[in-house]
Design a protein around this motif. Structure first.
Motif, PDB file in Angstrom:
ATOM      1  N   GLU A 355      -9.799   9.710  -6.730  1.00 38.00           N
ATOM      2  CA  GLU A 355      -8.222  10.159  -6.353  1.00 38.00           C
ATOM      3  C   GLU A 355      -7.926  10.701  -5.034  1.00 38.00           C
ATOM      4  N   GLN A 356      -8.815  11.329  -4.637  1.00 38.86           N
ATOM      5  CA  GLN A 356      -8.518  11.977  -3.368  1.00 38.86           C
ATOM      6  C   GLN A 356      -9.006  11.121  -1.919  1.00 38.86           C
ATOM      7  N   ALA A 357      -9.400   9.989  -2.115  1.00 34.82           N
ATOM      8  CA  ALA A 357      -9.887   9.288  -1.153  1.00 34.82           C
ATOM      9  C   ALA A 357      -8.789   9.070  -0.051  1.00 34.82           C
ATOM     10  N   GLY A 358      -7.647   8.617  -0.557  1.00 40.24           N
ATOM     11  CA  GLY A 358      -6.532   8.212   0.350  1.00 40.24           C
ATOM     12  C   GLY A 358      -6.932   6.822   1.122  1.00 40.24           C
ATOM     13  N   ALA A 359      -7.401   5.996   0.497  1.00 41.57           N
ATOM     14  CA  ALA A 359      -7.913   4.734   1.104  1.00 41.57           C
ATOM     15  C   ALA A 359      -6.770   3.926   1.704  1.00 41.57           C
ATOM     16  N   TRP A 360      -5.702   3.849   0.964  1.00 45.30           N
ATOM     17  CA  TRP A 360      -4.524   3.002   1.494  1.00 45.30           C
ATOM     18  C   TRP A 360      -4.041   3.765   2.721  1.00 45.30           C
ATOM     19  N   ALA A 361      -3.460   5.121   2.584  1.00 40.98           N
ATOM     20  CA  ALA A 361      -3.045   5.681   3.722  1.00 40.98           C
ATOM     21  C   ALA A 361      -3.846   5.858   4.895  1.00 40.98           C
ATOM     22  N   LYS A 362      -5.128   5.670   4.735  1.00 36.62           N
ATOM     23  CA  LYS A 362      -6.127   5.851   6.159  1.00 36.62           C
ATOM     24  C   LYS A 362      -6.090   4.403   6.582  1.00 36.62           C
ATOM     25  N   ALA A 363      -6.103   3.254   5.759  1.00 34.94           N
ATOM     26  CA  ALA A 363      -5.964   1.953   6.375  1.00 34.94           C
ATOM     27  C   ALA A 363      -4.585   1.913   7.096  1.00 34.94           C
ATOM     28  N   LEU A 364      -3.417   2.383   6.564  1.00 34.71           N
ATOM     29  CA  LEU A 364      -2.082   2.049   7.205  1.00 34.71           C
ATOM     30  C   LEU A 364      -2.148   2.995   8.595  1.00 34.71           C
ATOM     31  N   HIS A 380       4.429  -2.719  -1.636  1.00 36.20           N
ATOM     32  CA  HIS A 380       3.196  -3.076  -1.774  1.00 36.20           C
ATOM     33  C   HIS A 380       3.021  -3.746  -3.140  1.00 36.20           C
ATOM     34  N   ILE A 381       2.280  -4.781  -2.980  1.00 33.35           N
ATOM     35  CA  ILE A 381       2.020  -5.756  -4.302  1.00 33.35           C
ATOM     36  C   ILE A 381       0.924  -5.070  -5.140  1.00 33.35           C
ATOM     37  N   VAL A 382       1.045  -4.632  -6.393  1.00 35.01           N
ATOM     38  CA  VAL A 382       0.207  -4.382  -7.025  1.00 35.01           C
ATOM     39  C   VAL A 382      -0.458  -5.712  -7.826  1.00 35.01           C
ATOM     40  N   THR A 383      -1.694  -6.334  -7.573  1.00 38.26           N
ATOM     41  CA  THR A 383      -2.155  -7.365  -8.205  1.00 38.26           C
ATOM     42  C   THR A 383      -2.193  -7.477  -9.470  1.00 38.26           C
ATOM     43  N   HIS A 384      -2.883  -6.228 -10.281  1.00 32.96           N
ATOM     44  CA  HIS A 384      -3.121  -6.124 -11.489  1.00 32.96           C
ATOM     45  C   HIS A 384      -3.237  -4.481 -11.894  1.00 32.96           C
ATOM     46  N   HIS A 385      -3.438  -4.237 -13.122  1.00 39.59           N
ATOM     47  CA  HIS A 385      -3.252  -3.100 -13.792  1.00 39.59           C
ATOM     48  C   HIS A 385      -4.561  -2.191 -13.700  1.00 39.59           C
ATOM     49  N   HIS A 386      -5.591  -2.528 -13.201  1.00 38.05           N
ATOM     50  CA  HIS A 386      -6.894  -1.785 -13.272  1.00 38.05           C
ATOM     51  C   HIS A 386      -6.686  -0.636 -12.244  1.00 38.05           C
ATOM     52  N   ILE A 387      -7.014   0.507 -12.837  1.00 39.13           N
ATOM     53  CA  ILE A 387      -6.939   1.977 -12.277  1.00 39.13           C
ATOM     54  C   ILE A 387      -7.589   1.996 -10.867  1.00 39.13           C
ATOM     55  N   ASP A 388      -8.750   1.415 -10.545  1.00 36.07           N
ATOM     56  CA  ASP A 388      -9.427   1.314  -9.309  1.00 36.07           C
ATOM     57  C   ASP A 388      -8.498   0.762  -8.023  1.00 36.07           C
ATOM     58  N   HIS A 389      -7.423  -0.090  -8.636  1.00 40.43           N
ATOM     59  CA  HIS A 389      -6.529  -0.518  -7.740  1.00 40.43           C
ATOM     60  C   HIS A 389      -5.317   0.371  -7.652  1.00 40.43           C
ATOM     61  N   LEU A 390      -5.077   1.283  -8.219  1.00 39.32           N
ATOM     62  CA  LEU A 390      -3.843   2.169  -8.475  1.00 39.32           C
ATOM     63  C   LEU A 390      -3.860   3.315  -7.905  1.00 39.32           C
ATOM     64  N   ARG A 391      -5.245   4.056  -7.823  1.00 42.42           N
ATOM     65  CA  ARG A 391      -5.192   5.406  -7.580  1.00 42.42           C
ATOM     66  C   ARG A 391      -4.706   5.940  -6.186  1.00 42.42           C
ATOM     67  N   GLY A 392      -5.070   4.792  -5.158  1.00 41.92           N
ATOM     68  CA  GLY A 392      -4.837   5.128  -3.768  1.00 41.92           C
ATOM     69  C   GLY A 392      -3.215   5.056  -3.451  1.00 41.92           C
ATOM     70  N   LEU A 393      -2.396   4.509  -4.501  1.00 44.37           N
ATOM     71  CA  LEU A 393      -1.133   4.210  -4.345  1.00 44.37           C
ATOM     72  C   LEU A 393      -0.224   5.304  -4.415  1.00 44.37           C
ATOM     73  N   ALA A 394      -0.681   6.594  -4.773  1.00 42.69           N
ATOM     74  CA  ALA A 394       0.225   7.696  -4.728  1.00 42.69           C
ATOM     75  C   ALA A 394       0.706   8.035  -3.388  1.00 42.69           C
ATOM     76  N   ASP A 395       0.013   7.596  -2.533  1.00 45.24           N
ATOM     77  CA  ASP A 395       0.258   7.884  -1.182  1.00 45.24           C
ATOM     78  C   ASP A 395       1.485   7.009  -0.687  1.00 45.24           C
ATOM     79  N   THR A 396       1.880   6.056  -1.507  1.00 40.65           N
ATOM     80  CA  THR A 396       2.909   5.173  -1.171  1.00 40.65           C
ATOM     81  C   THR A 396       4.198   6.273  -1.163  1.00 40.65           C
TER      82      THR A 396
END
Length: 543
Positions: A355-364, A380-396
């Motif tokens: 949860e602390q990785a900040g992948a989306w923010a680092k990419a931006l 940002h388009i959320v493709t599906h509900h899986h948590i591994d694709h959601l955790r970095g989106l708190a940075d939005t």
């Protein structure tokens, strides 16, 4: 002459003998008593041999306990086994991502494992075969994952029964050929314990099912970070439980229903668990004490050696321009597609488990720095509900970005990210930015709603979890999970694209740095989806 450490000086030999005579004179009465009472001598000798002397007992207790267990498992029959043949079926329980947002983020998966392994102790050879059939979970077919590993003449080899080929591997060793499943057979654990007797330590006693057990720790493998604790039945000498501990994580192995084959004992039932619940439970097991037949170590006739495969380098955070205003940014296992829509950016795809990785923010941040883009990310388009694709989106939240989500997945996204994020349903038209971005829903077993992102102007498609490759040129084999399942997801994707008449030039995935072409997808579609019965026959039919 001799040297006296206490007085730090040298004496003549005559003085030494005088000193000895004085000592002998003092001991004479006791020696006479012992000479007249030989029974006392015998008793002293027996006490010494039994280890009742505290010092002797402390030094030999664990050795005596281990020797008792070795004898319980067959003694010399155990230690001199020429080989071992094990066939077992186990239920495997795991917690993993759900296929439907209404289930919540995580569910229990159930798989049935069929293991077959042969060990040649004298020749130092092993072969391990496994068929993994998923019974409950988010899988797209009944085809099993098949594993076939060999270690012969100090060389490891992996056999691919889906593509009918083999590949030498330096990563396969004698110790890891069976992928750790030997730890589920108590017979082999006691054999190893006998080899590490000197390094063992007695920790105390514990009760299991009302029976006292000796608790012993010993290093049973070459990993210094793993601690093994064994619980040995004081009455039978059998191993009832083993606990392993690594980096604070404990796993428990409980051995039950012991049987005997050719004077060697073995547990016919085993339960492997953690504090969170069961992981493996055996359904059946047979053990044969014998040197395996030579044919068990043969690669099936007609199989060809696979070409050398080079992994795609994903070690660095990179920004690639796929088309005018289209950027593919990421590293390791997480990539994001950024689209310049004029006054703002739209992003799709991301991945992180921490949860602390900040992948989306680092990419931006990397995109803005390398391309001098200072535009806001509006969606940002959320493709599906899986948590591994959601955790970095708190940075939005810091970017005031709105998350576009399929209506069926909104509650799951809110549950994971909280009310502080801006969430809207995807447009009913399934289009964005004046038609520059088109969305398609491709339902499959992996996720009931799986959005893919298509850019008509540049013919680029973000497939998210649908398909990808981690290699520079090759494609993954459909023999192993999760690649086995992605081929069935690819079938669903291609059907959807064909129905819509969509042409794609570049395929990208949030899990892979490599960009695929239509030629790559055509190769993937030509890969065999081997039926279950055929795979099982190829795997086990050569025995």
């Amino acid at each position: 002459m001799y040297y006296d450490n206490n007085k730090c000086c040298t004496y003549p030999a005559g003085h030494f003998f005088k000193h000895f005579t004085n000592v002998a004179a003092r001991l004479e009465p006791g020696l006479i008593f012992l000479a007249g009472h030989p029974v006392v001598l015998v008793l002293i000798y027996a006490i010494t041999m039994m280890g009742i002397c505290p010092l002797s007992h402390a030094q030999s207790r664990q050795a005596q306990i281990i020797e008792r267990s070795v004898q319980a498992y067959g003694g010399e029959h155990l230690l001199t086994m020429p080989g071992l043949i094990v066939n077992e079926r186990l239920s495997h329980y795991s917690q993993w991502l759900s296929g439907d947002a209404r289930q919540g983020s995580m569910v229990t998966y159930l798989s049935e494992l069929q293991n077959d392994y042969h060990i040649d102790f004298a020749g130092k050879r092993k072969v391990f075969k496994q068929a993994n059939s998923r019974r409950v979970g988010s899988h797209g077919s009944d085809a099993p994952e098949v594993i076939h590993r060999l270690f012969i003449s100090d060389q490891g080899t992996g056999v691919d029964h889906a593509l009918q080929r083999y590949q030498p591997s330096s990563r396969i060793t004698f110790d890891n050929t069976t992928l750790g499943f030997e730890a589920m057979l108590d017979t082999l654990l006691i054999r190893k314990l006998a080899q590490h007797k000197q390094a063992s330590q007695w920790l105390g006693e514990a009760y299991i099912a009302g029976v006292p057990h000796d608790v012993i720790t010993a290093p049973l493998d070459n990993n210094p970070d793993t601690k093994h604790t064994l619980y040995l039945n004081q009455q039978s000498g059998l191993l009832s439980r083993m606990m392993t501990e690594q980096q604070g994580h404990k796993r428990f192995y409980d051995f039950m229903a012991h049987r005997t084959t050719q004077a060697v004992r073995w547990s016919s039932e085993v339960l492997v668990s953690t504090a969170k619940g069961p992981q493996y439970h055996s359904k059946s097991r047979t053990v044969k004490v014998a040197r395996p037949a030579e044919r068990a170590f043969h690669i099936p006739a007609g199989y060809q050696q696979a070409p050398e495969i080079k992994p795609f380098d994903v070690s660095k955070l990179t920004v690639r321009t796929l088309a005018d205003g289209v950027y593919f940014v990421g590293q390791d296992w997480g990539y994001t597609l950024f689209i310049d829509a004029g006054e703002y950016l739209v992003s799709a795809g991301t991945w992180q488990m921490n949860e602390q990785a900040g992948a989306w923010a680092k990419a931006l941040a990397e995109l803005r720095q390398s391309k001098a883009l200072d535009k806001p990310v509006k969606y940002h388009i959320v493709t599906h509900h899986h948590i591994d694709h959601l955790r970095g989106l708190a940075d939005t939240v810091a970017e005031h970005t709105t998350l576009l989500v399929h209506p069926a997945d909104k509650s799951a996204v809110i549950d994971e990210l909280g009310a502080q994020v801006k969430i809207e349903s995807i447009p009913a038209s399934y289009t964005l930015a004046g038609g520059k971005i088109r969305l398609l829903d491709v339902p499959n077993s992996h996720a009931a709603h799986n959005l893919v992102v298509y850019l008509p102007g540049s013919q680029i498609l973000l497939t998210e979890d649908m398909f990808g490759s981690s290699f520079e040129d090759a494609l993954h084999s459909p023999a192993r999970w999760p690649d086995l399942d992605t081929y069935y997801r690819l079938d669903a994707l291609v059907d959807r694209l064909t129905q819509q008449g969509i042409t794609v030039a570049q395929y990208v995935s949030s899990h892979h740095g490599r960009v695929l072409t239509q030629a790559d997808i055509d190769r993937a579609m030509a890969m065999p989806r081997t039926e279950r019965a055929v795979l099982l026959k190829r795997l086990f039919g050569t025995q």
